[in-house]
Design a protein around this motif. Structure first.
Motif, PDB file in Angstrom:
ATOM      1  N   THR A  28      51.169  68.740  56.318  1.00 14.21           N
ATOM      2  CA  THR A  28      50.935  67.506  55.563  1.00 14.21           C
ATOM      3  C   THR A  28      51.258  67.669  54.077  1.00 14.21           C
ATOM      4  N   PRO A  29      51.631  66.591  53.401  1.00 12.99           N
ATOM      5  CA  PRO A  29      51.940  66.650  51.963  1.00 12.99           C
ATOM      6  C   PRO A  29      50.666  66.624  51.123  1.00 12.99           C
ATOM      7  N   GLU A  30      49.804  67.608  51.362  1.00 16.46           N
ATOM      8  CA  GLU A  30      48.526  67.675  50.651  1.00 16.46           C
ATOM      9  C   GLU A  30      48.755  68.044  49.189  1.00 16.46           C
ATOM     10  N   ILE A  31      47.899  67.538  48.322  1.00 22.14           N
ATOM     11  CA  ILE A  31      47.976  67.869  46.892  1.00 22.14           C
ATOM     12  C   ILE A  31      47.711  69.354  46.703  1.00 22.14           C
ATOM     13  N   LYS A  32      48.608  70.039  46.033  1.00 22.89           N
ATOM     14  CA  LYS A  32      48.466  71.479  45.845  1.00 22.89           C
ATOM     15  C   LYS A  32      47.443  71.761  44.757  1.00 22.89           C
ATOM     16  N   ARG A  33      46.484  72.622  45.102  1.00 21.97           N
ATOM     17  CA  ARG A  33      45.374  72.869  44.175  1.00 21.97           C
ATOM     18  C   ARG A  33      45.624  74.040  43.223  1.00 21.97           C
ATOM     19  N   ASP A  34      46.590  74.918  43.576  1.00 23.41           N
ATOM     20  CA  ASP A  34      46.792  76.118  42.747  1.00 23.41           C
ATOM     21  C   ASP A  34      48.130  76.102  42.005  1.00 23.41           C
ATOM     22  N   ALA A  35      48.661  74.897  41.778  1.00 25.66           N
ATOM     23  CA  ALA A  35      49.918  74.783  41.022  1.00 25.66           C
ATOM     24  C   ALA A  35      49.590  74.787  39.527  1.00 25.66           C
ATOM     25  N   HIS A  36      49.654  75.948  38.908  1.00 26.05           N
ATOM     26  CA  HIS A  36      49.245  76.089  37.507  1.00 26.05           C
ATOM     27  C   HIS A  36      50.425  75.980  36.536  1.00 26.05           C
ATOM     28  N   SER A  37      51.528  76.630  36.871  1.00 24.44           N
ATOM     29  CA  SER A  37      52.669  76.613  35.969  1.00 24.44           C
ATOM     30  C   SER A  37      53.430  75.300  36.092  1.00 24.44           C
ATOM     31  N   LEU A  38      54.198  74.978  35.074  1.00 23.51           N
ATOM     32  CA  LEU A  38      55.000  73.759  35.087  1.00 23.51           C
ATOM     33  C   LEU A  38      56.000  73.797  36.235  1.00 23.51           C
ATOM     34  N   MET A  39      56.579  74.977  36.503  1.00 22.27           N
ATOM     35  CA  MET A  39      57.544  75.108  37.583  1.00 22.27           C
ATOM     36  C   MET A  39      56.897  74.815  38.931  1.00 22.27           C
ATOM     37  N   ASP A  40      55.678  75.332  39.138  1.00 23.67           N
ATOM     38  CA  ASP A  40      54.964  75.086  40.394  1.00 23.67           C
ATOM     39  C   ASP A  40      54.666  73.599  40.568  1.00 23.67           C
ATOM     40  N   LYS A  41      54.285  72.943  39.486  1.00 25.75           N
ATOM     41  CA  LYS A  41      53.950  71.517  39.558  1.00 25.75           C
ATOM     42  C   LYS A  41      55.185  70.677  39.863  1.00 25.75           C
ATOM     43  N   VAL A  42      56.298  71.030  39.239  1.00 27.94           N
ATOM     44  CA  VAL A  42      57.556  70.304  39.488  1.00 27.94           C
ATOM     45  C   VAL A  42      57.998  70.505  40.937  1.00 27.94           C
ATOM     46  N   LYS A  43      57.903  71.762  41.421  1.00 29.19           N
ATOM     47  CA  LYS A  43      58.290  72.068  42.796  1.00 29.19           C
ATOM     48  C   LYS A  43      57.421  71.303  43.795  1.00 29.19           C
ATOM     49  N   ASP A  44      56.120  71.246  43.503  1.00 31.10           N
ATOM     50  CA  ASP A  44      55.194  70.542  44.389  1.00 31.10           C
ATOM     51  C   ASP A  44      55.517  69.052  44.442  1.00 31.10           C
ATOM     52  N   LYS A  45      55.774  68.452  43.292  1.00 26.30           N
ATOM     53  CA  LYS A  45      56.103  67.022  43.248  1.00 26.30           C
ATOM     54  C   LYS A  45      57.413  66.737  43.979  1.00 26.30           C
ATOM     55  N   PHE A  46      58.377  67.658  43.846  1.00 24.43           N
ATOM     56  CA  PHE A  46      59.653  67.486  44.524  1.00 24.43           C
ATOM     57  C   PHE A  46      59.465  67.522  46.039  1.00 24.43           C
ATOM     58  N   GLU A  47      58.640  68.472  46.532  1.00 25.92           N
ATOM     59  CA  GLU A  47      58.397  68.591  47.972  1.00 25.92           C
ATOM     60  C   GLU A  47      57.697  67.348  48.511  1.00 25.92           C
ATOM     61  N   LYS A  48      56.725  66.832  47.745  1.00 27.47           N
ATOM     62  CA  LYS A  48      56.001  65.632  48.188  1.00 27.47           C
ATOM     63  C   LYS A  48      56.941  64.427  48.213  1.00 27.47           C
ATOM     64  N   SER A  49      57.773  64.325  47.181  1.00 24.27           N
ATOM     65  CA  SER A  49      58.717  63.210  47.122  1.00 24.27           C
ATOM     66  C   SER A  49      59.704  63.263  48.283  1.00 24.27           C
TER      67      SER A  49
END
Length: 457
Positions: free
Chosen positions: A66-87
């Motif tokens: 499932t496209p669950e909200i990632k809780r351990d995305a701390h770095s900007l790169m991790d956050k961008v990657k997570d948003k890209f995967e969800k999108s």
């Protein structure tokens, strides 16, 4: 592992002498349904085609985490990657919805949220309160064998062959499997707050930094993880999940096949009526509803709904010549009875005989063919197998307990509040059924989190 195809997939005998066979054979389906309604026989292929569209639409959801909200995305790169995967996930889902088209999408939503009676009434003129037209119309199309829709199968040697095939594949890949070793508690490092292994009932400790639990969410988090470790809000949500069940399983050894009144035959040999799932007590939605209401009042159904399978018809490895293994999946039996208890032998025997007597109405002499039987009520399923509430799906499969809400809101991606502990059973997305999707998806998440693994349990 050898799969033995069942065709036809289902058989419903009626007390008025009629019957209904359904399976992957379109001509058979048409002639069978025409016994009840010629108009419905013409409508059925279109109904089935629509269901197949919906199944294909669901496939990608079942086979992805499932496209669950990632809780351990701390770095900007991790956050961008997570948003890209969800999108990417939601974009793909939207593309599939557009492929279906607005009408089919609305029909799909209607199928999800409406009672079965409403859906069936929209398609067929034969009322769902007439013999043979109710329960089985949604049943057979969901089966799949070797990529072919509408094909249900037995596993040669029994369902244990599935576990054996999985264990053989795991051992070939280097896994070490310990059996007959019940887990008593999850080990947690007090300093890091991470899972470090498990303690078995015999006191032995098995260490690992990664744990995957195939137990129910309740058993995993409420019974195996030590108290004071998990957030109270999370525990409350797990505790409030619906684990109710109303199913009982009876396994029977019989000295002959049941012969049904609606299938005149002068032979004891198996016929098409013995191959698939046999539905007893499901001639009308009204009959099913009455059985359900009994259970709501804390009573075992007076006329229970019974799904009978006879795997020994196709699988000669599980019974001696001339003898048969018969499985009964029975609804509805409440976990707690308003009067008495399932622990009382007389109550258990009385309900078993009630089920056998109902089958006798359709197949005279069935009761006398029983050599022995084993009965598992909802409390037995909880005690023996660890199914909380006796629920075979590890929890409700209602819409409010699926996808991003399974097992609970915010924790649908197989990860848990305890670092290193993952949920991989039917209590995780996409839920119950013999398909392996929760385990496969959970393994993908573990590999995503940890890369190549050398030690897991």
């Amino acid at each position: 592992m050898k799969l033995l195809r069942r065709s036809p997939a289902s058989f419903t005998p009626c007390l008025d002498g009629r019957s209904l066979l359904l399976g992957p054979d379109a001509e058979l389906n048409s002639s069978e349904i025409a016994k009840f309604s010629k108009k419905d026989a013409m409508a059925y292929p279109r109904y089935e085609e629509q269901l197949l569209k919906f199944c294909k639409f669901m496939d990608s959801l079942l086979d992805s985490y499932t496209p669950e909200i990632k809780r351990d995305a701390h770095s900007l790169m991790d956050k961008v990657k997570d948003k890209f995967e969800k999108s990417a996930f939601w974009s793909h889902l939207l593309q599939q919805a557009l492929t279906l088209g607005q009408k089919d999408m609305l029909d799909f939503i209607d199928l999800l949220v409406s009672p079965a009676a409403k859906v069936l009434n929209n398609w067929f003129e034969a009322s769902v309160y007439t013999p043979g037209s109710g329960y089985v119309l949604l049943h057979h199309v969901m089966g799949e064998t070797d990529g072919e829709r509408g094909i249900w199968s037995y596993v040669e040697g029994g369902m244990g062959s599935v576990s054996l095939a999985l264990s053989n594949a795991a051992c070939e890949a280097g896994a070490h499997i310990i059996t007959n070793a019940e887990v008593a508690q999850v080990l947690v490092d007090e300093n890091t707050g991470s899972a470090t292994g498990v303690i078995l009932e015999n006191g032995r400790e098995v260490r690992s930094s990664i744990l995957l639990s195939n137990a129910t969410p309740y058993k995993t988090f409420m019974e195996l993880v030590p108290s004071g470790i998990l957030p109270e809000e999370f525990l409350q949500a797990i505790k409030n999940c619906d684990y109710s069940s109303a199913t009982t399983k009876i396994n029977i050894a019989a000295d002959k096949l049941p012969q049904f009144c609606c299938c005149a035959t002068d032979t004891d040999e198996p016929g098409p009526q013995h191959v698939g799932t046999i539905h007893i007590g499901s001639e009308s939605m009204e009959e099913i509803d009455l059985a359900y209401r009994d259970a709501l009042n804390g009573l075992p159904s007076r006329r229970p709904l019974i799904e009978m399978t006879i795997p020994s018809v196709l699988d000669t490895t599980i019974s001696p010549p001339g003898k048969h293994v018969i499985n009964l999946f029975i609804q509805y039996t409440p976990f707690k009875l308003t009067e008495g208890s399932w622990e009382v032998p007389a109550i258990r025997e009385s309900f078993a005989k009630r089920c056998f007597s109902l089958i006798d109405e359709y197949s005279p002499g069935f009761s006398s063919s029983i050599i022995a039987y084993d009965m598992l009520t909802p409390p037995d399923l909880e005690r023996v197998i660890g199914l909380t509430g006796g629920n075979i799906f590890h929890g409700s499969m209602n819409l409010d307990s699926l996808f991003l809400m399974r097992p609970v809101k915010g924790w649908s991606d197989y990860r848990t509040p305890l670092k290193g502990l993952y949920l991989c059973g039917s209590g995780a997305h996409p839920g119950g059924g013999v398909m392996g999707a929760p385990g496969r998806n959970a393994a993908s998440v573990v590999l995503q989190d940890h890369g190549s693994l050398s030690k897991t349990i």
